[in-house]
Design an enzyme around this catalytic site. Structure first.
Site, PDB file in Angstrom:
ATOM      1  N   TRP A 128       0.865  -1.171   0.000  1.00 47.41           N
ATOM      2  CA  TRP A 128       0.000   0.000   0.000  1.00 47.41           C
ATOM      3  C   TRP A 128       0.914   1.236   0.000  1.00 47.41           C
ATOM      4  CZ3 TRP A 128      -2.134   2.679   4.827  1.00 47.41           C
ATOM      5  CH2 TRP A 128      -3.127   3.607   4.479  1.00 47.41           C
ATOM      6  N   ASP A 208      -0.592  -5.558   9.571  1.00 50.55           N
ATOM      7  CA  ASP A 208      -1.652  -4.652   9.131  1.00 50.55           C
ATOM      8  C   ASP A 208      -2.823  -5.484   8.623  1.00 50.55           C
ATOM      9  OD1 ASP A 208      -3.179  -2.587   8.228  1.00 50.55           O
ATOM     10  OD2 ASP A 208      -1.797  -1.912   6.668  1.00 50.55           O
ATOM     11  N   LYS A 243     -13.283  -1.293   5.529  1.00 53.90           N
ATOM     12  CA  LYS A 243     -13.856  -2.143   4.494  1.00 53.90           C
ATOM     13  C   LYS A 243     -14.863  -3.132   5.078  1.00 53.90           C
ATOM     14  CE  LYS A 243     -10.556  -0.313   1.966  1.00 53.90           C
ATOM     15  NZ  LYS A 243      -9.474   0.258   2.422  1.00 53.90           N
TER      16      LYS A 243
HETATM   17  C1  LMR Z   1      -6.658   1.745  -1.176  1.00 51.08           C
HETATM   18  O1  LMR Z   1      -5.533   1.246  -1.158  1.00 51.08           O
HETATM   19  O2  LMR Z   1      -7.237   2.028  -2.222  1.00 51.08           O
HETATM   20  C2  LMR Z   1      -7.367   2.003   0.113  1.00 51.08           C
HETATM   21  O3  LMR Z   1      -6.670   1.473   1.169  1.00 51.08           O
HETATM   22  C3  LMR Z   1      -7.737   3.420   0.282  1.00 51.08           C
HETATM   23  C4  LMR Z   1      -6.585   4.309   0.639  1.00 51.08           C
HETATM   24  O4  LMR Z   1      -6.704   5.031   1.636  1.00 51.08           O
HETATM   25  O5  LMR Z   1      -5.567   4.310  -0.052  1.00 51.08           O
END
Ligand code: LMR
Length: 394
Positions: A128, A208, A243
């Protein structure tokens, strides 16, 4: 003074939301930011949340401060789901607090690790994007290894090598399930290897968990994490309800510490409280309070679980449909999507192909090639597959 600030490029994922909104084509498809969508393309408020919010409206008699730990009933109510109903606080070794979303929990975990002496964070790449941003902001150095193999399985050897190479001031960041952005999770056997390596090398894991319940099931999605927690002496866990309760904009998360023994929890949590106080003082209350009401009501719990079951089934349908279309897109390997989990998958598309998806077909996906599978529906999935075939042809 402020004229010394140089303009920063906007967060790429959040910028995509704006680009999509500005596109006037009626058949555009949003596969960008990670929100769940129904087959009608909607992201509705959960039925159980609606009921709990109504109850909250009717019964809440004060909005006075709660403190940096937030709604403690919410924090403890989640624990059986995360850590298991047999021993939800692992023999008195787990403490927790509410945070502003999973992002707040990740920030708190990383900040606390730093306060305890950590300097570097081993993490799989890609991850992420905000993980690396948070590390940079907190002043921790990311040490990257490849998360996935070219065949779409997890590169657990790279993770084990990273753990084995860790210095005493290193920690490791793991995704509990539904890996963002690849969808590639560790198998149970791989989690056992990971747990053994963490123990043998004395490395603290930060885990996480942002998609609990959107993979294989509530128990299945945390089975690997529980294997690690049963083995290691201590761990930090960041948990998001964005989510699995659909609370995105209400920012509901929780941070948990598993300590070596319960006697250390007060000291550890006092540090977490001080960090929270300096960062956001107290978490927003509304979402956590609504979720607490659900967790204390068996009928609402059942309805919440039913809705999650439907969401999983829909995501599975999208994954199976894409995997079955493998032969319609000779330039891409779609087959592994059926064995991956959650909202996301990475398609091996180049920048030009991603731009062509957007320009020629009105299909919006992250620059990394990540798609949010929940953006695909029974009415647009064929168009998406045809567009993939088009941009990968020749
Ligand atoms: C994503 O990766 O799209 C989600 O976790 C939303 C975000 O805050 O980035």
């Amino acid at each position: 003074m402020l004229d010394t600030l140089e303009a920063q490029s906007p967060d790429a994922l959040l910028a995509l939301i704006k680009m999509y909104a500005a596109d006037e084509r009626a058949d555009k498809i949003d596969l960008g930011v990670g929100v769940y969508r129904t087959d009608d393309g909607a992201t509705p408020v959960f039925r159980s949340i609606k009921q709990a919010e109504q109850r909250l409206l009717d019964t809440q008699d004060s909005k006075s401060y709660l403190g940096p730990e937030g709604d403690t009933g919410f924090v403890s109510g989640l624990m059986p789901y995360i850590f298991g109903s047999d021993d939800p606080d692992m023999g008195g070794r787990i403490g927790g607090m509410q945070t502003p979303g999973g992002t707040g929990a990740v920030r708190l975990a990383v900040s606390l690790a730093k306060q305890a002496g950590a300097r570097r964070v081993h993490m799989g790449s890609p991850s992420w994007p905000n993980h690396v941003q948070i590390l940079g902001d907190v002043g921790m150095e990311p040490v990257l290894f490849d998360h996935a193999n070219p065949d779409g399985s997890a590169n657990v050897d790279a993770l084990i090598a990273a753990i084995e190479s860790a210095e005493p001031t290193d920690v490791v960041l793991l995704h509990a399930c539904c890996h963002n952005p690849t969808g590639v999770d560790y198998t149970q056997g791989e989690w056992e290897r990971i747990a053994a390596a963490l123990v043998a090398n004395g490395v603290l894991p930060i885990i996480d968990s942002a998609y609990h319940g959107l993979g294989e099931g509530m128990e299945e999605d945390v089975a690997g994490m529980r294997t690690a927690l049963a083995a290691v002496p201590e761990a930090l866990i960041a948990y998001s309800c964005d989510k699995n309760f659909g609370m995105y904009r209400d920012r509901v998360g929780a941070f948990y510490v598993m300590a070596r023994d319960g006697g250390q929890l007060d000291a550890i949590m006092s540090n977490a409280n001080a960090l929270a106080r300096a960062n956001w003082s107290m978490p927003p209350d509304h979402g956590g309070a609504a979720i607490r009401l659900i967790l204390n009501d068996d009928a609402l719990v059942q309805d919440w679980q039913d809705e999650l079951t439907d969401m999983r089934a829909r995501l599975r349908w999208v994954r199976e449909t894409l995997a079955a279309a493998d032969n319609r897109v000779p330039g891409l390997d779609l087959a592994p999507l059926s064995s991956q989990h959650g909202l996301f998958a990475i398609l091996k598309l180049g920048k030009d192909q991603i731009a062509k998806m957007r320009a020629d077909h009105g299909i919006y996906m992250a620059g990394s090639g990540r798609i949010n599978a929940a953006g695909l529906t029974s009415s647009n999935i064929d168009k998406f597959i045809d567009a993939l075939a088009d941009v990968t042809a020749g």
